[in-house]
Design a protein around this motif. Structure first.
Motif, PDB file in Angstrom:
ATOM      1  N   TRP A  33      30.180  52.580   0.623  1.00 15.15           N
ATOM      2  CA  TRP A  33      29.382  53.144   1.698  1.00 15.15           C
ATOM      3  C   TRP A  33      29.070  52.092   2.768  1.00 15.15           C
ATOM      4  CZ3 TRP A  33      29.124  57.889   2.930  1.00 15.15           C
ATOM      5  CH2 TRP A  33      29.197  58.893   1.976  1.00 15.15           C
ATOM      6  N   ILE A  34      28.805  50.905   2.337  1.00 20.97           N
ATOM      7  CA  ILE A  34      28.531  49.813   3.294  1.00 20.97           C
ATOM      8  C   ILE A  34      29.774  49.520   4.118  1.00 20.97           C
ATOM      9  CG2 ILE A  34      27.985  47.351   3.470  1.00 20.97           C
ATOM     10  CD1 ILE A  34      26.119  47.741   1.063  1.00 20.97           C
ATOM     11  N   ILE A  35      30.933  49.484   3.462  1.00 19.93           N
ATOM     12  CA  ILE A  35      32.194  49.221   4.176  1.00 19.93           C
ATOM     13  C   ILE A  35      32.457  50.329   5.200  1.00 19.93           C
ATOM     14  CG2 ILE A  35      34.701  49.074   3.918  1.00 19.93           C
ATOM     15  CD1 ILE A  35      34.158  47.651   1.223  1.00 19.93           C
ATOM     16  N   ILE A  36      32.253  51.587   4.816  1.00 16.69           N
ATOM     17  CA  ILE A  36      32.458  52.717   5.735  1.00 16.69           C
ATOM     18  C   ILE A  36      31.500  52.594   6.924  1.00 16.69           C
ATOM     19  CG2 ILE A  36      32.190  55.219   5.982  1.00 16.69           C
ATOM     20  CD1 ILE A  36      33.229  55.479   3.089  1.00 16.69           C
ATOM     21  N   ALA A  37      30.246  52.268   6.672  1.00 15.27           N
ATOM     22  CA  ALA A  37      29.250  52.130   7.744  1.00 15.27           C
ATOM     23  C   ALA A  37      29.623  50.989   8.687  1.00 15.27           C
ATOM     24  CB  ALA A  37      27.873  51.903   7.156  1.00 15.27           C
ATOM     25  N   VAL A  38      30.078  49.871   8.140  1.00 12.31           N
ATOM     26  CA  VAL A  38      30.467  48.717   8.970  1.00 12.31           C
ATOM     27  C   VAL A  38      31.676  49.070   9.822  1.00 12.31           C
ATOM     28  CG1 VAL A  38      31.393  46.370   8.877  1.00 12.31           C
ATOM     29  CG2 VAL A  38      29.416  46.980   7.483  1.00 12.31           C
ATOM     30  N   VAL A  39      32.681  49.727   9.226  1.00 19.84           N
ATOM     31  CA  VAL A  39      33.889  50.114   9.974  1.00 19.84           C
ATOM     32  C   VAL A  39      33.511  51.085  11.095  1.00 19.84           C
ATOM     33  CG1 VAL A  39      36.070  51.385   9.810  1.00 19.84           C
ATOM     34  CG2 VAL A  39      35.502  49.655   8.099  1.00 19.84           C
ATOM     35  N   ALA A  40      32.658  52.080  10.788  1.00 19.56           N
ATOM     36  CA  ALA A  40      32.226  53.032  11.809  1.00 19.56           C
ATOM     37  C   ALA A  40      31.481  52.317  12.936  1.00 19.56           C
ATOM     38  CB  ALA A  40      31.338  54.105  11.180  1.00 19.56           C
ATOM     39  N   LEU A  41      30.621  51.377  12.585  1.00 21.64           N
ATOM     40  CA  LEU A  41      29.881  50.616  13.590  1.00 21.64           C
ATOM     41  C   LEU A  41      30.824  49.790  14.462  1.00 21.64           C
ATOM     42  CD1 LEU A  41      27.076  49.887  14.649  1.00 21.64           C
ATOM     43  CD2 LEU A  41      27.029  48.009  13.007  1.00 21.64           C
ATOM     44  N   VAL A  42      31.818  49.149  13.843  1.00 17.23           N
ATOM     45  CA  VAL A  42      32.794  48.348  14.596  1.00 17.23           C
ATOM     46  C   VAL A  42      33.582  49.249  15.546  1.00 17.23           C
ATOM     47  CG1 VAL A  42      34.915  46.993  14.381  1.00 17.23           C
ATOM     48  CG2 VAL A  42      32.952  46.480  12.922  1.00 17.23           C
ATOM     49  N   VAL A  43      33.990  50.420  15.077  1.00 15.92           N
ATOM     50  CA  VAL A  43      34.736  51.356  15.932  1.00 15.92           C
ATOM     51  C   VAL A  43      33.879  51.785  17.118  1.00 15.92           C
ATOM     52  CG1 VAL A  43      35.724  53.696  16.014  1.00 15.92           C
ATOM     53  CG2 VAL A  43      36.294  52.175  14.121  1.00 15.92           C
ATOM     54  N   ILE A  44      32.599  52.085  16.880  1.00 15.21           N
ATOM     55  CA  ILE A  44      31.701  52.485  17.963  1.00 15.21           C
ATOM     56  C   ILE A  44      31.525  51.344  18.963  1.00 15.21           C
ATOM     57  CG2 ILE A  44      29.290  53.071  18.501  1.00 15.21           C
ATOM     58  CD1 ILE A  44      29.308  54.727  15.871  1.00 15.21           C
ATOM     59  N   ILE A  45      31.368  50.129  18.466  1.00 18.10           N
ATOM     60  CA  ILE A  45      31.212  48.966  19.354  1.00 18.10           C
ATOM     61  C   ILE A  45      32.470  48.756  20.188  1.00 18.10           C
ATOM     62  CG2 ILE A  45      30.998  46.443  19.383  1.00 18.10           C
ATOM     63  CD1 ILE A  45      29.025  46.743  17.016  1.00 18.10           C
ATOM     64  N   VAL A  46      33.639  48.864  19.583  1.00 17.71           N
ATOM     65  CA  VAL A  46      34.905  48.689  20.311  1.00 17.71           C
ATOM     66  C   VAL A  46      35.053  49.761  21.385  1.00 17.71           C
ATOM     67  CG1 VAL A  46      37.420  48.836  20.076  1.00 17.71           C
ATOM     68  CG2 VAL A  46      36.097  47.451  18.469  1.00 17.71           C
ATOM     69  N   ILE A  47      34.716  51.011  21.069  1.00 16.62           N
ATOM     70  CA  ILE A  47      34.796  52.097  22.050  1.00 16.62           C
ATOM     71  C   ILE A  47      33.832  51.839  23.212  1.00 16.62           C
ATOM     72  CG2 ILE A  47      34.292  54.551  22.433  1.00 16.62           C
ATOM     73  CD1 ILE A  47      35.439  55.050  19.603  1.00 16.62           C
ATOM     74  N   CYS A  48      32.603  51.465  22.900  1.00 13.49           N
ATOM     75  CA  CYS A  48      31.618  51.158  23.957  1.00 13.49           C
ATOM     76  C   CYS A  48      32.085  50.005  24.837  1.00 13.49           C
ATOM     77  CB  CYS A  48      30.256  50.838  23.353  1.00 13.49           C
ATOM     78  SG  CYS A  48      29.427  52.270  22.636  1.00 13.49           S
ATOM     79  N   PHE A  49      32.632  48.973  24.220  1.00  7.59           N
ATOM     80  CA  PHE A  49      33.134  47.818  24.966  1.00  7.59           C
ATOM     81  C   PHE A  49      34.295  48.238  25.869  1.00  7.59           C
ATOM     82  CE2 PHE A  49      35.680  43.898  25.366  1.00  7.59           C
ATOM     83  CZ  PHE A  49      34.727  43.095  25.974  1.00  7.59           C
ATOM     84  N   ALA A  50      35.203  49.074  25.366  1.00  9.87           N
ATOM     85  CA  ALA A  50      36.348  49.541  26.160  1.00  9.87           C
ATOM     86  C   ALA A  50      35.875  50.381  27.347  1.00  9.87           C
ATOM     87  CB  ALA A  50      37.308  50.340  25.284  1.00  9.87           C
ATOM     88  N   VAL A  51      34.889  51.238  27.122  1.00  9.74           N
ATOM     89  CA  VAL A  51      34.337  52.050  28.214  1.00  9.74           C
ATOM     90  C   VAL A  51      33.674  51.141  29.244  1.00  9.74           C
ATOM     91  CG1 VAL A  51      32.544  53.746  28.781  1.00  9.74           C
ATOM     92  CG2 VAL A  51      34.076  54.153  26.851  1.00  9.74           C
ATOM     93  N   TYR A  52      32.904  50.158  28.796  1.00 11.81           N
ATOM     94  CA  TYR A  52      32.237  49.219  29.704  1.00 11.81           C
ATOM     95  C   TYR A  52      33.268  48.484  30.570  1.00 11.81           C
ATOM     96  CZ  TYR A  52      29.538  45.251  31.390  1.00 11.81           C
ATOM     97  OH  TYR A  52      28.949  44.317  32.202  1.00 11.81           O
ATOM     98  N   ILE A  53      34.312  47.974  29.939  1.00  9.60           N
ATOM     99  CA  ILE A  53      35.362  47.249  30.684  1.00  9.60           C
ATOM    100  C   ILE A  53      36.028  48.179  31.691  1.00  9.60           C
ATOM    101  CG2 ILE A  53      37.604  46.084  30.467  1.00  9.60           C
ATOM    102  CD1 ILE A  53      35.220  44.378  29.575  1.00  9.60           C
ATOM    103  N   GLY A  54      36.310  49.417  31.284  1.00  3.24           N
ATOM    104  CA  GLY A  54      36.927  50.381  32.196  1.00  3.24           C
ATOM    105  C   GLY A  54      36.053  50.666  33.408  1.00  3.24           C
TER     106      GLY A  54
END
Length: 199
Positions: free
Chosen positions: A13-34
Motif C-alpha cells: 500500500w505504501i509503494i502504491i501511494a508513493v507511485v501515485a504521488l510521484v505520478v501526480i507530481i510529474v503530471i503537475c510539473f509537466a503542466v507547469y512547464i507547458g
C-alpha cells in the motif's frame, strides 16, 4: 476482489501511494512547464511586436527634424509649434519604459498633427516645395505602417493580458512576476487622425 485488496501488505500500500504521488507530481510539473513555455512564447511575441512599433517610431522620430526645418523656412510665425514638437521629440527619446514611450508618442502625434494641419492651411506655397512633399509622403507612409504595427502589438498585448489573468496560467504568471501591459491607444479623436498630408 475485496479479499485480494485485504491480502495486500501495508508495504505494498505504501509503494502504491508513493507511485501515485510521484505520478501526480510529474503530471503537475509537466503542466507547469507547458504553461510556462506558453507564457514565454506570448511574452516574446509581445516584445517582438513592440520592437516593430519601435522601428516605425524611430523612423518618424528621425524624420521630424527635417520636416520641422523645411516648414520653418515658410512658417516663421509658428515658433511655438516648432518648440513643442522639438520638446516632445526629446521627451520620447528620454522615455525609459514602453508605458512612458506610449504616452510621449501620443503627445508627439498630436503635436505633429497640429503642425501639419496649421502649416499646410496657412502657408499654401509650402505645398509646392518638393522637399516638403517628399517628407510628407514619408510621414504618411510611416503613419500607415504605425497603424498596422499598433494593431499587431495591441493584439499581442490582449493575448498576454488574457494569459496572465486566466486560470491556470495566472498561477504561473504570478510566479514569473508578469504584470499587465498597456495597450498603445490614442486618447482623443484628434490624435487618432494621422497628420494631414493630402494636397
Amino acid at each position: 476482489m475485496e479479499s485480494l485488496l485485504s491480502a495486500l501488505s501495508p508495504t505494498v500500500w505504501i509503494i502504491i501511494a508513493v507511485v501515485a504521488l510521484v505520478v501526480i507530481i510529474v503530471i503537475c510539473f509537466a503542466v507547469y512547464i507547458g504553461l510556462k513555455n506558453k507564457l514565454i512564447r506570448i511574452v516574446n511575441s509581445t516584445e517582438e511586436s513592440w520592437s516593430t512599433i519601435d522601428v516605425y517610431l524611430k523612423k518618424r522620430f528621425d524624420l521630424i527634424p527635417n520636416l520641422v526645418a523645411t516648414v520653418k523656412g515658410y512658417a516663421k510665425h509658428e515658433e511655438e509649434t516648432f518648440v513643442k514638437v522639438t520638446s516632445l521629440r526629446s521627451k520620447v527619446s528620454e522615455a525609459a519604459t514602453p508605458e512612458q514611450r506610449i504616452e510621449a508618442e501620443k503627445q508627439l502625434t498630436s503635436a505633429l498633427t497640429t503642425l501639419m494641419n496649421v502649416t499646410v492651411e496657412r502657408y499654401p506655397d509650402l505645398k509646392a516645395n518638393q522637399n516638403f512633399l517628399d517628407l510628407s509622403a514619408q510621414l504618411k507612409s510611416i503613419e500607415t505602417d504605425l497603424v498596422q504595427a499598433r494593431k499587431y502589438y495591441n493584439g499581442n498585448v490582449r493575448r498576454y493580458n488574457d494569459a496572465i489573468a486566466l486560470f491556470p496560467t495566472s498561477i504561473v504568471a504570478r510566479k514569473m512576476r508578469l504584470d499587465k501591459k498597456p495597450y498603445f491607444e490614442l486618447d482623443s479623436a484628434e490624435e487618432r487622425k494621422a497628420p494631414t498630408v493630402e494636397f
